[in-house]
Every structure is written in structure tokens, then in C-alpha cells.
Design a protein around this motif. Structure first.
Motif, short mmCIF file in Angstrom:
data_model
loop_
_atom_site.label_atom_id
_atom_site.label_comp_id
_atom_site.label_asym_id
_atom_site.label_seq_id
_atom_site.Cartn_x
_atom_site.Cartn_y
_atom_site.Cartn_z
N SER A 48 -5.42 4.44 -6.78
CA SER A 48 -4.01 4.77 -6.62
C SER A 48 -3.83 6.28 -6.52
N GLU A 49 -2.96 6.70 -5.63
CA GLU A 49 -2.60 8.12 -5.51
C GLU A 49 -1.58 8.49 -6.57
N GLU A 55 1.89 1.38 -6.89
CA GLU A 55 1.23 1.10 -5.61
C GLU A 55 -0.11 1.79 -5.58
N GLY A 56 -0.96 1.30 -4.70
CA GLY A 56 -2.30 1.85 -4.59
C GLY A 56 -2.95 1.36 -3.32
N PHE A 103 -6.59 -9.98 -8.09
CA PHE A 103 -6.09 -8.65 -8.46
C PHE A 103 -4.61 -8.65 -8.13
N ILE A 104 -3.75 -8.71 -9.16
CA ILE A 104 -2.31 -8.91 -8.97
C ILE A 104 -1.57 -7.62 -9.32
N SER A 128 1.10 -2.93 -3.17
CA SER A 128 2.19 -2.55 -4.07
C SER A 128 2.63 -3.76 -4.87
N THR A 129 3.59 -3.56 -5.75
CA THR A 129 4.10 -4.62 -6.61
C THR A 129 4.38 -5.89 -5.81
N GLY A 130 3.89 -7.00 -6.33
CA GLY A 130 4.12 -8.29 -5.69
C GLY A 130 3.00 -8.74 -4.77
#
Length: 121
Positions: A95-96, A64-65, A58-59, A78-80
Motif C-alpha cells: 500500500s502507498e 487501498e493498495g 485476501f479481503i 480497495s475496500t470491498g
């Protein structure tokens, strides 16, 4: 050259497992249940608790979540960040705000071949 669209408006709604606000855009499916897809998480979304059918990577590519496994607390992502679940491992994500992820699923998926494991709190 060919072009394909995978934005959320063309994606399939995921409503299994009590999920809400989540859509999937499959890229490739192969025999032996191997799949690559983009999952789109809207604000206040949740992809409900379910077992991984096969190994899953899961990338997070934007936003963000959070993720969690059964009987654990949510962990922010988050990203990355990439998260790996082994076949059978029950997991949930959401994710919010919003988040987009690329998911690789297949029996032979093993990120430890190329990536170093990190600790995320």
C-alpha cells in the motif's frame, strides 16, 4: 461476552520475504494450517513475493493498495475487493497510503461458492 484487541500496535511484524511496514494480528489457527487474521499495511508498505502455503482469500476492509502475482504488474485494490490466490501461487501486496485486510487461509477456501468473480484493472 469477551473482547479482544487486534489493532496494529499489538500486531506481530512481518519481515520475511523482504517485507516492510506490515503487521499481522492472527484471530484463529486450526490444525491443517487454517488461519484467519488481520493484516495491517502502513504507508509505503510491502508484503514481499511469496508462495501461498494453502488457498488464501485476501479481503480488503479499509484503505487501498495493490496486489500482483509473479511476473505481472501491480493491480489496485480497495475496500470491498477480495483477491484469491491458490496454493503455490506466488504473490505480493502493499500500500502507498495504508490498508487493512482480513485473510482466510486453508485448503478448502473457495470463494467461487458464494461470490462472483469480477475483473479489476
Amino acid at each position: 461476552m469477551k473482547f479482544y484487541q487486534f489493532n496494529p500496535t499489538k500486531a506481530k511484524v512481518i519481515d520475511q520475504f523482504g517485507s516492510s511496514g506490515v503487521r499481522i494480528s492472527p484471530f484463529v489457527r486450526q490444525k491443517g494450517f487454517q488461519q484467519t487474521a488481520c493484516i495491517h499495511f502502513e504507508k509505503e508498505s510491502c508484503l514481499g513475493m511469496h508462495p501461498a502455503t494453502v488457498n488464501q482469500l485476501f479481503i480488503v476492509v479499509s484503505g487501498e493498495g495493490w496486489v500482483r502475482v509473479k511476473d505481472s504488474d501491480k493491480v489496485k485494490v480497495s475496500t470491498g475487493i477480495a483477491v484469491f490466490w491458490e496454493q503455490g501461487e506466488e504473490h505480493e501486496s502493499g500500500s502507498e497510503e495504508s490498508m487493512e485486510v482480513i485473510v482466510l487461509e486453508g485448503a478448502n477456501i473457495d470463494p467461487s461458492t458464494f461470490m462472483s468473480e469480477i475483473e479489476v484493472k
